[in-house]
Write a protein that holds these residues in place. Structure first.
Motif, PDB file in Angstrom:
ATOM      1  N   ASP A 143       0.789  -1.229   0.000  1.00 47.75           N
ATOM      2  CA  ASP A 143       0.000   0.000   0.000  1.00 47.75           C
ATOM      3  C   ASP A 143       0.821   1.280   0.000  1.00 47.75           C
ATOM      4  O   ASP A 143       0.326   2.340  -0.362  1.00 47.75           O
ATOM      5  CB  ASP A 143      -0.925   0.031   1.222  1.00 47.75           C
ATOM      6  N   GLY A 144       2.053   1.192   0.459  1.00 50.09           N
ATOM      7  CA  GLY A 144       2.824   2.419   0.520  1.00 50.09           C
ATOM      8  C   GLY A 144       4.224   2.149   1.017  1.00 50.09           C
ATOM      9  O   GLY A 144       4.585   1.023   1.341  1.00 50.09           O
TER      10      GLY A 144
ATOM     11  N   ARG B 174      -2.846   3.927   1.054  1.00 50.28           N
ATOM     12  CA  ARG B 174      -2.420   4.300  -0.285  1.00 50.28           C
ATOM     13  C   ARG B 174      -3.290   5.443  -0.811  1.00 50.28           C
ATOM     14  O   ARG B 174      -4.512   5.358  -0.750  1.00 50.28           O
ATOM     15  CB  ARG B 174      -2.565   3.085  -1.200  1.00 50.28           C
TER      16      ARG B 174
END
Lengths: 233, 233
Positions: A143-144, B174
DNA sequence: GGCACGTTTCGGCCGCCGCCGAAGCGTGAA
DNA sequence: TTCACGCTTCGGCGGCGGCCGAAACGTGCC
């Protein structure tokens, strides 16, 4: 449902959905600008056919054009377009699990190291991401990603001014799914900063008319010493 | 250059590049599974035509199919595919800056609040992201997002177990570019957790056969009180 | 078993779109 | 001015692919 959106979606899809146009877009995926003639050559079509394609892509806002004398230079209109193409390539690679994949030499080099708009991809890109994660410099997930305090110090020592990349935010390290390795490499402003710095150091060089990237002998030693990466020649 | 990639890219592009197929994919973009007949209705084509399209999409790995009695249920094959479609929609919205945009009622509701695979988008999605950022709960940028320590406490108080969302990584938030608002909303596991929790609380509900989401009266009050969001009816 | 229903397969029609040759336009060099 | 070059426009050809009607297949219900 919303027919208007589906229509637009189909429009963009069909623009990318032509082999010749897809080849031109792929050629532009490293972020540089190419002339209409060069793009025609990339797609193995005549200039007049290419001209038509390029006009369409430009009208749809996928490409930007700049005239320089009698040359017309085309480039991807925005990072957004590059992101879209990347995400489409990921789907290509993931869904066609074991298509017949003629292992040409250029393909082999592409898998090893290539530019991905403004950052690095391929084995090299993934190795770098792994090395930074192993050293606790970055924290990556699907996600990141974020740079740790330790990472800031480490990157500063390497010559990358992390604070200059993004003055305010702490998250400037986007994971980007690598279509050949099927694992994440580092994109975002850190990805760009990293790639730029390696070019500046002379550790990596571009191969003409291609997204392929080669690691120089100096780069080999540097990567080994700094990140414990043993990049194959 | 790498003709093999461009060909795959074109293949995926042309799959999305048909209006009927694009409509079906758009209908599936909320993550649910629909039957072949329902998808045919969505695309306004006969069942036999839809069947052909669905077979192609499945063969290419964009869709997954599950038989249940005489019904065949189709859904997007993976989150990767959903990401691709989202990024294509962003390009649609961004490049056609001022196309004639017939403001139908359904479009209006879609802009207000909709599901985006597994999280929330539209005005509601962006408002939530803004609110959480304003309260210092999350730290969003174009490249990534993270939940702060303060944010963990805040979300836990709201009933979302942040640690359960992603046990290890600190980045599970995200940013996802919203095609209608042209700003970021929250995706990733936090985005999913947030959406799920709002459904559980009964603050939001799905509208049948659509990605449109409506905020319930309870939700109105809750959003106002908890996040200081004044969501228009 | 018989029927209804959802889905798929087959065959043929039709239209769109990519392709190239030829010709036209604008720019730069001699 | 003249020519060369890069790019674009125009016109016509050809093929791929979407569409539907008809019919077959499989499943569930009565």
């Amino acid at each position: 449902m919303t027919t208007v959106n589906a229509m637009n979606l189909a429009e963009v899809g069909s623009l990318v959905g032509d082999v010749a146009r897809a080849q031109m877009l792929t050629a532009l995926l490293d972020g540089r600008a190419l002339t209409a003639g060069e793009l025609a050559w990339c797609a193995r079509i005549t200039p007049q056919t290419a001209s038509g394609h390029l006009a369409k892509l430009q009208a749809a806002g996928l490409l930007a054009m700049e005239k320089q004398g009698r040359h017309h230079y085309f480039r991807l209109a925005s990072r957004t377009v590059a992101n879209m193409l990347e995400s489409m390539q990921v789907v290509c690679a993931v869904d066609a699990p074991r298509r017949i994949r003629p292992e040409s030499r250029i393909d082999k080099e592409m898998r090893l190291a290539r530019s991905c708009y403004d950052h690095l991809a391929g084995v090299l890109g993934v190795s770098l991401a792994d090395a930074l994660a192993r050293q606790g410099a970055v924290d990556l997930s699907a996600d990141g990603g974020m740079v740790t305090d330790k990472g800031r110090a480490l990157l500063a020592g390497f010559g990358i001014d992390v604070d200059a990349l993004d003055a305010r935010k702490r998250c400037f390290c986007r994971p980007c799914l690598d279509w050949s390795e099927r694992r994440h490499h580092i994109a975002g402003s850190l990805g760009k900063g990293l790639a730029d710095h390696l070019f500046d150091l002379g550790w990596i060089t571009r191969v003409k008319d291609s997204r392929v990237i080669r690691v120089t002998p100096t780069g080999q030693r540097g990567l080994e010493k700094t990140f414990a990466i043993d990049h194959p020649a």
